[in-house]
Write a protein that holds these residues in place. Structure first.
Motif, PDB file in Angstrom:
ATOM      1  N   LEU A 146     -45.719  37.634  44.387  1.00 36.08           N
ATOM      2  CA  LEU A 146     -46.815  37.968  45.389  1.00 36.08           C
ATOM      3  C   LEU A 146     -48.284  38.084  44.356  1.00 36.08           C
ATOM      4  O   LEU A 146     -49.083  37.570  44.629  1.00 36.08           O
ATOM      5  N   ASN A 147     -48.007  38.756  43.094  1.00 34.60           N
ATOM      6  CA  ASN A 147     -48.804  39.079  42.385  1.00 34.60           C
ATOM      7  C   ASN A 147     -49.444  37.795  41.707  1.00 34.60           C
ATOM      8  O   ASN A 147     -50.683  37.651  41.477  1.00 34.60           O
ATOM      9  N   ARG A 148     -48.616  36.501  41.526  1.00 34.88           N
ATOM     10  CA  ARG A 148     -49.005  35.396  41.071  1.00 34.88           C
ATOM     11  C   ARG A 148     -49.824  34.839  42.069  1.00 34.88           C
ATOM     12  O   ARG A 148     -51.005  34.018  41.606  1.00 34.88           O
ATOM     13  N   LYS A 149     -49.363  34.691  43.299  1.00 33.41           N
ATOM     14  CA  LYS A 149     -50.112  34.044  44.528  1.00 33.41           C
ATOM     15  C   LYS A 149     -51.468  34.778  44.586  1.00 33.41           C
ATOM     16  O   LYS A 149     -52.541  33.969  44.826  1.00 33.41           O
ATOM     17  N   ILE A 150     -51.461  35.848  44.307  1.00 37.46           N
ATOM     18  CA  ILE A 150     -52.824  36.771  44.508  1.00 37.46           C
ATOM     19  C   ILE A 150     -53.879  36.145  43.377  1.00 37.46           C
ATOM     20  O   ILE A 150     -54.923  35.798  43.698  1.00 37.46           O
ATOM     21  N   GLN A 151     -53.214  36.021  42.285  1.00 35.81           N
ATOM     22  CA  GLN A 151     -54.120  35.679  41.141  1.00 35.81           C
ATOM     23  C   GLN A 151     -54.453  34.265  41.329  1.00 35.81           C
ATOM     24  O   GLN A 151     -55.601  33.876  41.099  1.00 35.81           O
TER      25      GLN A 151
END
Length: 274
Positions: free
Chosen positions: A265-270
């Motif tokens: 999720l954090n990678r997708k947000i970045q």
């Protein structure tokens, strides 16, 4: 021909010189001693029956014992409630601290970081005395308050770090485009602070699921036995190490899955930011 003495000394020094990777050796040694080896022992016990043969029976008992499944459900419910309350309380506080003009560092240290230097068990014992003074007898409410009291800084600090380091030009651009305070918060501040929220949720949710010491102090009855209590009981009282090890592996797997989902999720947000 023999080499001059000073050249031989330089080569010897170069041979024994400390390199950057050498400083990681103590870490790898401690990790192997206190993390890898205990995990291997847990795996060995988890996949052995009472006769020592390879078996999945210890894992099967997790799905057949209603008391253990109920304990897991209570742990998840407590972790969700604790995480939600911590998030609801810490986000406004982090927002005020990040946007205020006073010395934020002093306030942050005095109010939220300094109490963490006091042993958490001592703070929980003091909180239990407060519950008895005010007559609070509901076990679930006691547990939620106690866990929020202990884990609140772990939610506050990641959110505050993201908010205080946020590029203020995004906020200025939103104001220039006619956005009011509410739309700027919902469309700029909140999306940009999601990485801090995700980190805070992980730092609160995962230890709350496995925590049982706070429950033993705050709750005097067995009505709210948690999953950590089930694991403790298997090792300490029933001495069924295989079942306890299997339950610990199941809990570890849940933690790893949660971390994997949060990482993606954090990678997708970045990636969306770019």
């Amino acid at each position: 021909m023999t080499q001059p003495a000073h050249i031989a000394i330089k080569k010897r020094k170069r041979h024994f010189a400390l390199r950057r990777q050498h400083f990681s050796f103590p870490y790898f040694f401690l990790s192997a001693l206190f993390v890898v080896i205990p995990l291997v022992i847990l795996l060995v016990y988890a996949f052995r029956d009472l006769g020592g043969a390879f078996s999945f029976s210890n894992f099967a008992k997790f799905f057949t014992e209603a008391t253990v499944r109920n304990a897991m459900g209570r742990s998840l419910l407590l972790a969700l409630a604790t995480t939600a309350v911590c998030l609801a309380l810490s986000y406004p506080v982090a927002l005020v601290l990040a946007n205020s003009r006073f010395n934020k560092t002093v306030v942050l240290v005095l109010l939220f970081i300094l109490p963490m230097y006091i042993n958490s068990l001592l703070r929980t014992l003091a909180l239990k005395s407060v519950f008895e003074m005010i007559g609070l007898s509901d076990v679930f409410t006691r547990l939620v308050i106690a866990h929020v009291y202990d884990f609140f800084p772990f939610m506050l600090l990641p959110i505050y770090t993201v908010l205080v380091n946020m590029d203020k030009s995004y906020l200025e651009a939103s104001n220039d485009l006619g956005g009011n305070a509410a739309s700027t918060f919902l469309k700029v501040t909140l999306p940009l602070s999601v990485p801090g929220i995700v980190s805070g949720i992980l730092m609160v949710f995962m230890p709350t699921v496995s925590m049982f010491a706070i429950r033993d102090i705050v709750a005097d009855s067995d009505r709210w036995s948690l999953f950590g209590n089930s694991i403790e009981r298997k090792f300490k009282y029933e001495e069924t190490y295989g079942e306890g090890a299997a339950y610990a592996i199941i809990l570890l797997a849940m933690v790893l899955v949660t971390m994997l989902v949060a990482s993606r999720l954090n990678r997708k947000i970045q990636e969306d930011k770019r």
